[in-house]
Design an enzyme around this catalytic site. Structure first.
Site, PDB file in Angstrom:
ATOM      1  CB  CYS A  17      -0.865   0.018   1.252  1.00 48.17           C
ATOM      2  SG  CYS A  17      -1.991  -1.366   1.386  1.00 48.17           S
ATOM      3  CB  CYS A  48       0.293  -7.156   5.727  1.00 45.74           C
ATOM      4  SG  CYS A  48       0.160  -8.550   4.617  1.00 45.74           S
TER       5      CYS A  48
HETATM    6  S1  SF4 Z   1      -1.592  -0.586   7.434  1.00 41.32           S
HETATM    7 FE1  SF4 Z   1      -1.642  -2.404   6.058  1.00 41.32          FE
HETATM    8  S2  SF4 Z   1      -3.590  -2.348   4.948  1.00 41.32           S
HETATM    9 FE2  SF4 Z   1      -3.309  -0.343   5.942  1.00 41.32          FE
HETATM   10  S3  SF4 Z   1      -2.443   0.949   4.335  1.00 41.32           S
HETATM   11 FE3  SF4 Z   1      -0.709   0.081   5.488  1.00 41.32          FE
HETATM   12  S4  SF4 Z   1      -0.145  -1.883   4.486  1.00 41.32           S
HETATM   13 FE4  SF4 Z   1      -2.170  -1.208   3.694  1.00 41.32          FE
END
Ligand code: SF4
Length: 246
Positions: free
Chosen positions: A204, A230
């Site tokens: 992301c 993640c």
């Molecule tokens: S915390 Fe995880 S799901 Fe949320 S934006 Fe960051 S990588 Fe993506």
């Protein structure tokens, strides 16, 4: 009459498959899974990141109808979404499955889309782990493109691992960055455009940074935090699959 053999539990099956195939070339690992051990019951999960093209190209070589699961977290780079569509077209893959977070979970826990700023674990839980569990739930096994060299936390990555009652297959586990680069070059595969800007592991956009020379490929993910994964590759997925009512 011979007694009917009980099906192997996933842990035993993963260990058995690993001892048989872990040293084989990735294409052979994919072929045996798609055509024999998990015929019609195996998918691939792809982030369409830095070197996703290698695994997807190999899968397309074996069977273009293997389902490809993509988690659209709502926080991907636009370049990644374009790259996804370009690779699917390049390889003629016919079954892209895009899985998104549950709207009710977003409304409840991340109504302004800023949860990643205060709680990355909670954000990944609703945008990645739960959708991933829904994405792989229909299958007995799935491929990932994970490699041992990507991070110290992946140094002992096996080719086959049990996730609850399912099997996760990492055909490229033993490959090096040079192996991947050779494969990309030999087969003329297109690269995620973000690689040119130093993004060697791409997730992301709020949680991905370019990597400095000599650093782990994944050091740009959640940089500055203890977090390195993640959760879709950790026990959180196993729990989410067990809790799934689907
Ligand atoms: S915390 Fe995880 S799901 Fe949320 S934006 Fe960051 S990588 Fe993506």
């Amino acid at each position: 009459m011979a007694a009917k053999q009980r099906p192997l539990d996933a842990e035993t099956q993963a260990a058995e498959l690993d001892s048989l195939y872990a040293e084989k070339p990735p294409l052979e690992i994919i072929e045996q899974a798609v055509k024999r051990d998990f015929a019609g019951e195996v998918a691939a999960v792809s982030s369409f990141g830095a070197d996703s093209a290698v695994l997807l190209h190999m899968i397309a070589t074996v069977d273009r109808s293997v389902p490809i699961v993509f988690l659209d977290t709502g926080k991907h780079f636009g370049e990644t979404l374009d790259y996804r569509d370009a690779l699917i077209a390049d390889f003629g893959l016919t079954d892209l499955r895009i899985v998104t977070p549950e709207q009710a979970a977003l409304d409840r826990d991340d109504p302004d889309g800023k949860l990643h700023l205060s709680d990355t674990e909670a954000c990944c839980a609703i945008r990645k782990v739960e959708p991933m569990a829904r994405g792989v739930e229909p299958f007995r096994a799935w491929f990932t493109g994970r490699k041992r060299f990507q991070a110290t936390t992946r140094a002992a990555l096996p080719a086959f691992e049990a996730v609850g009652s399912r099997i996760r297959i990492n055909p490229l586990a033993r490959w090096s960055a040079a192996d991947l680069a050779d494969y990309m070059r030999t087969n003329g595969l297109r690269e995620n455009p973000l690689v040119a800007y130093g993004y060697l592991s791409i997730g992301c956009f709020p949680c991905t940074q370019p990597v400095k020379p000599g650093e782990d490929a994944r050091s740009g993910r959640w940089a500055g935090q203890a977090k390195t994964e993640c959760g879709i590759h950790l026990s959180g997925l196993d729990r989410s699959l067990n809790n799934s009512s689907i």
